[in-house]
Write a protein that holds these residues in place. Structure first.
Motif, PDB file in Angstrom:
ATOM      1  N   GLY A   1       0.572  -1.107  -0.130  1.00 22.19           N
ATOM      2  CA  GLY A   1      -0.111  -0.091   0.167  1.00 22.19           C
ATOM      3  C   GLY A   1       1.259   0.970   0.051  1.00 22.19           C
ATOM      4  O   GLY A   1       0.615   1.909  -0.283  1.00 22.19           O
ATOM      5  N   LEU A   2       1.132   1.207   0.748  1.00 22.49           N
ATOM      6  CA  LEU A   2       3.220   2.821   0.430  1.00 22.49           C
ATOM      7  C   LEU A   2       3.372   2.531  -0.403  1.00 22.49           C
ATOM      8  O   LEU A   2       3.664   4.177  -1.186  1.00 22.49           O
ATOM      9  N   ALA A   3       3.200   1.849  -0.960  1.00 22.70           N
ATOM     10  CA  ALA A   3       4.128   1.892  -2.768  1.00 22.70           C
ATOM     11  C   ALA A   3       3.027   2.145  -3.944  1.00 22.70           C
ATOM     12  O   ALA A   3       3.271   3.911  -4.417  1.00 22.70           O
ATOM     13  N   ARG A   4       2.087   2.139  -3.534  1.00 21.60           N
ATOM     14  CA  ARG A   4       0.982   2.553  -4.585  1.00 21.60           C
ATOM     15  C   ARG A   4       0.799   3.856  -3.913  1.00 21.60           C
ATOM     16  O   ARG A   4       0.604   4.862  -5.182  1.00 21.60           O
ATOM     17  N   LEU A   5       0.945   4.394  -2.918  1.00 19.40           N
ATOM     18  CA  LEU A   5       0.572   5.839  -1.501  1.00 19.40           C
ATOM     19  C   LEU A   5       1.429   6.679  -2.937  1.00 19.40           C
ATOM     20  O   LEU A   5       0.939   8.042  -3.389  1.00 19.40           O
ATOM     21  N   LEU A   6       2.372   6.274  -2.776  1.00 20.14           N
ATOM     22  CA  LEU A   6       3.705   7.456  -3.378  1.00 20.14           C
ATOM     23  C   LEU A   6       3.772   6.845  -4.585  1.00 20.14           C
ATOM     24  O   LEU A   6       3.679   7.994  -5.185  1.00 20.14           O
ATOM     25  N   ALA A   7       3.326   6.840  -5.657  1.00 29.29           N
ATOM     26  CA  ALA A   7       3.279   6.011  -6.810  1.00 29.29           C
ATOM     27  C   ALA A   7       1.942   6.834  -7.800  1.00 29.29           C
ATOM     28  O   ALA A   7       1.780   7.425  -8.780  1.00 29.29           O
ATOM     29  N   GLU A   8       0.909   6.726  -6.891  1.00 25.78           N
ATOM     30  CA  GLU A   8       0.261   6.920  -7.597  1.00 25.78           C
ATOM     31  C   GLU A   8      -1.096   7.726  -6.756  1.00 25.78           C
ATOM     32  O   GLU A   8      -1.918   7.941  -6.868  1.00 25.78           O
TER      33      GLU A   8
ATOM     34  N   GLY B   1      -0.218  10.357  -5.593  1.00 24.46           N
ATOM     35  CA  GLY B   1       0.171  11.800  -4.840  1.00 24.46           C
ATOM     36  C   GLY B   1       0.309  12.287  -3.694  1.00 24.46           C
ATOM     37  O   GLY B   1       0.587  13.737  -3.700  1.00 24.46           O
ATOM     38  N   PHE B   2       1.208  11.096  -2.944  1.00 26.54           N
ATOM     39  CA  PHE B   2       2.089  11.436  -2.088  1.00 26.54           C
ATOM     40  C   PHE B   2       3.797  11.858  -1.481  1.00 26.54           C
ATOM     41  O   PHE B   2       4.042  10.891  -3.143  1.00 26.54           O
ATOM     42  N   THR B   3       3.856  12.443  -1.113  1.00 26.97           N
ATOM     43  CA  THR B   3       5.829  12.363  -0.939  1.00 26.97           C
ATOM     44  C   THR B   3       5.641  11.206   0.748  1.00 26.97           C
ATOM     45  O   THR B   3       5.360  11.519   1.154  1.00 26.97           O
ATOM     46  N   LEU B   4       7.255  11.573   0.615  1.00 25.05           N
ATOM     47  CA  LEU B   4       7.636  10.779   1.827  1.00 25.05           C
ATOM     48  C   LEU B   4       7.233  11.496   3.127  1.00 25.05           C
ATOM     49  O   LEU B   4       6.562  11.568   3.900  1.00 25.05           O
ATOM     50  N   GLN B   5       7.664  12.957   2.618  1.00 24.60           N
ATOM     51  CA  GLN B   5       7.339  13.514   3.619  1.00 24.60           C
ATOM     52  C   GLN B   5       5.812  14.005   3.840  1.00 24.60           C
ATOM     53  O   GLN B   5       5.172  14.414   4.951  1.00 24.60           O
ATOM     54  N   SER B   6       5.460  14.817   2.736  1.00 27.44           N
ATOM     55  CA  SER B   6       3.156  14.520   3.281  1.00 27.44           C
ATOM     56  C   SER B   6       2.714  13.377   3.629  1.00 27.44           C
ATOM     57  O   SER B   6       1.970  13.048   5.074  1.00 27.44           O
ATOM     58  N   LEU B   7       3.127  12.123   3.539  1.00 26.16           N
ATOM     59  CA  LEU B   7       2.527  11.021   4.123  1.00 26.16           C
ATOM     60  C   LEU B   7       2.756  11.000   5.469  1.00 26.16           C
ATOM     61  O   LEU B   7       2.054  10.461   6.749  1.00 26.16           O
ATOM     62  N   GLN B   8       4.384  11.297   6.074  1.00 24.75           N
ATOM     63  CA  GLN B   8       4.313  11.140   7.350  1.00 24.75           C
ATOM     64  C   GLN B   8       2.932  13.027   8.001  1.00 24.75           C
ATOM     65  O   GLN B   8       2.888  11.479   8.598  1.00 24.75           O
ATOM     66  N   GLU B   9       3.430  13.105   7.768  1.00 26.53           N
ATOM     67  CA  GLU B   9       2.476  14.628   8.012  1.00 26.53           C
ATOM     68  C   GLU B   9       1.078  14.678   7.818  1.00 26.53           C
ATOM     69  O   GLU B   9       0.131  14.209   8.716  1.00 26.53           O
ATOM     70  N   ARG B  10       0.074  13.080   6.890  1.00 30.61           N
ATOM     71  CA  ARG B  10      -1.048  13.150   7.056  1.00 30.61           C
ATOM     72  C   ARG B  10      -1.401  11.850   7.926  1.00 30.61           C
ATOM     73  O   ARG B  10      -2.683  12.070   8.568  1.00 30.61           O
ATOM     74  N   VAL B  11      -0.002  10.916   8.723  1.00 29.14           N
ATOM     75  CA  VAL B  11      -0.448  10.073   9.482  1.00 29.14           C
ATOM     76  C   VAL B  11      -0.588  10.491  11.015  1.00 29.14           C
ATOM     77  O   VAL B  11      -1.025  10.105  11.486  1.00 29.14           O
ATOM     78  N   ALA B  12       0.366  11.374  10.704  1.00 28.61           N
ATOM     79  CA  ALA B  12       1.299  11.755  12.104  1.00 28.61           C
ATOM     80  C   ALA B  12       0.488  12.644  12.605  1.00 28.61           C
ATOM     81  O   ALA B  12       1.083  14.686  12.196  1.00 28.61           O
ATOM     82  N   VAL B  13      -0.823  12.855  13.241  1.00 27.80           N
ATOM     83  CA  VAL B  13      -1.026  14.057  13.934  1.00 27.80           C
ATOM     84  C   VAL B  13      -0.242  14.482  15.091  1.00 27.80           C
ATOM     85  O   VAL B  13      -0.032  13.940  16.363  1.00 27.80           O
ATOM     86  N   PRO B  14      -0.708  15.868  15.551  1.00 23.51           N
ATOM     87  CA  PRO B  14       0.138  16.596  16.499  1.00 23.51           C
ATOM     88  C   PRO B  14      -0.765  15.610  17.745  1.00 23.51           C
ATOM     89  O   PRO B  14      -1.160  15.593  18.128  1.00 23.51           O
ATOM     90  N   GLY B  15      -0.013  15.474  18.830  1.00 24.67           N
ATOM     91  CA  GLY B  15       0.422  14.067  20.129  1.00 24.67           C
ATOM     92  C   GLY B  15       0.007  13.071  19.546  1.00 24.67           C
ATOM     93  O   GLY B  15      -0.842  12.244  21.262  1.00 24.67           O
ATOM     94  N   GLY B  16      -0.662  12.432  18.681  1.00 20.98           N
ATOM     95  CA  GLY B  16      -0.635  11.275  18.844  1.00 20.98           C
ATOM     96  C   GLY B  16       0.834  10.455  18.496  1.00 20.98           C
ATOM     97  O   GLY B  16       1.533  10.573  18.941  1.00 20.98           O
ATOM     98  N   ILE B  17      -0.188   8.674  18.630  1.00 16.44           N
ATOM     99  CA  ILE B  17       0.700   7.773  18.639  1.00 16.44           C
ATOM    100  C   ILE B  17       1.993   7.446  17.832  1.00 16.44           C
ATOM    101  O   ILE B  17       3.572   7.739  18.523  1.00 16.44           O
ATOM    102  N   THR B  18       1.566   7.730  16.512  1.00 14.99           N
ATOM    103  CA  THR B  18       2.869   8.019  15.562  1.00 14.99           C
ATOM    104  C   THR B  18       3.523   9.325  15.279  1.00 14.99           C
ATOM    105  O   THR B  18       4.687   8.633  15.405  1.00 14.99           O
ATOM    106  N   ARG B  19       3.587  10.265  15.921  1.00 16.89           N
ATOM    107  CA  ARG B  19       4.381  11.356  16.516  1.00 16.89           C
ATOM    108  C   ARG B  19       5.380  10.305  17.148  1.00 16.89           C
ATOM    109  O   ARG B  19       6.458  11.385  16.986  1.00 16.89           O
ATOM    110  N   GLU B  20       4.812   9.994  18.015  1.00 16.52           N
ATOM    111  CA  GLU B  20       6.642  10.124  18.563  1.00 16.52           C
ATOM    112  C   GLU B  20       6.736   8.576  18.305  1.00 16.52           C
ATOM    113  O   GLU B  20       7.648   9.096  18.943  1.00 16.52           O
TER     114      GLU B  20
END
Length: 279
Positions: free
Chosen positions: A208-215, A217-236
């Motif tokens: 799925g990650l490969a498809r998100l990047l290829a199809e 419209g995500f970049t590596l940075q924008s994908l992190q920003e989308r998943v990691a909300v401030p104060g959330g588990i992913t950000r930690e």
């Protein structure tokens, strides 16, 4: 056009099968030779019509384009064997990063290129790293570019960047496969989740990650920003990875470059010594 492959180890076999899978080459277009004959036999059995040369000289005589899919330490005996057979109109392509184009051009009268492949070519994906030699014409370069476009996205690089580009394009699939396997295994040890479930989750996530990047419209940075909300588990988790894992990649690149420099010196010593004797 007949295309030759001297060496049918892991990467030589990957290239042969990728070109066949893509339809760019038919098995009957391909001639192979391998030091261990059984490996060549198995490849020929899998792809009827593929031909096996008795030795590297025979392969070179019959192919306008041939690939040197061999380890750095094998170049001296192979070049010793073929150098009197190679013709100036032929194209010789090395897939071995520590072997310098200038050294190959001193050894062989052929037109030379270095093209570093990736395991990703097995699914007709990834970058192939293209370093043309000085004798290649524009038509030669276009032909090689078109050939590799069938199995990859070619990327022209400077030879001085071969090592780092290889780390990113060719070594990284193994590096990240190990990281993902470690993540799954750690999940099993820490939580008791069945290993089959952990591995399935990681494998599906990767696809799925490969498809998100290829199809997607995500970049590596924008994908992190989308998943990691401030104060959330992913950000930690990302903060921890940035602190603990990033230094490992500095060490990794230093290690691969040190090994590369060592291999370059060994190859240059071997080829340079013999080249001077034959001048």
């Amino acid at each position: 056009m007949n295309v030759g492959f001297i060496g049918t180890g892991n990467m030589g076999r990957t290239l042969v099968e990728a070109f066949i899978r893509s339809g760019k080459l038919k098995p009957s277009d391909i001639i192979i030779n391998n030091r261990t004959r059984s490996k060549a036999d198995r490849l020929a059995e899998t792809h009827p019509g593929l031909r096996i040369a008795d030795n590297s000289r025979e392969l070179v005589r019959e192919t306008p384009l041939f690939f040197l899919c061999i380890k750095p330490g094998e170049f001296r005996p192979v070049l010793d064997e073929i150098r009197e057979t190679v013709r100036s109109e032929q194209i010789a392509v090395s897939i071995t990063s520590p072997v310098m184009i200038r050294d190959l051009e001193e050894w062989l009268p052929a037109k030379v290129a270095k093209i570093i492949p990736s395991i990703n070519h097995a699914v007709l994906a990834g970058n192939s790293l293209f370093v043309p030699g000085n004798r290649l014409t524009a038509d030669d370069q276009q032909m090689l570019w078109n050939l590799f476009s069938a199995i990859s996205q070619p990327l022209r690089i400077e030879e001085e960047h071969t090592r780092i580009a290889s780390d990113l394009a060719s070594c990284s699939p193994a590096f990240f496969a190990q990281l993902l396997e470690s993540l799954a295994n750690t999940a099993v040890k820490e939580t008791g989740i069945p290993q089959s479930s952990a591995l399935s989750l990681v494998n599906q996530m990767t696809q799925g990650l490969a498809r998100l990047l290829a199809e997607g419209g995500f970049t590596l940075q924008s994908l992190q920003e989308r998943v990691a909300v401030p104060g959330g588990i992913t950000r930690e988790g990302l903060d921890l990875l940035n602190k603990e894992v990033s230094p490992v990649f500095h060490e990794l690149i230093q290690l691969t470059h040190a090994k590369y420099d060592h291999d370059v010196k060994k190859v240059k010593h071997s080829l340079g010594h013999t080249a001077k004797k034959n001048m």
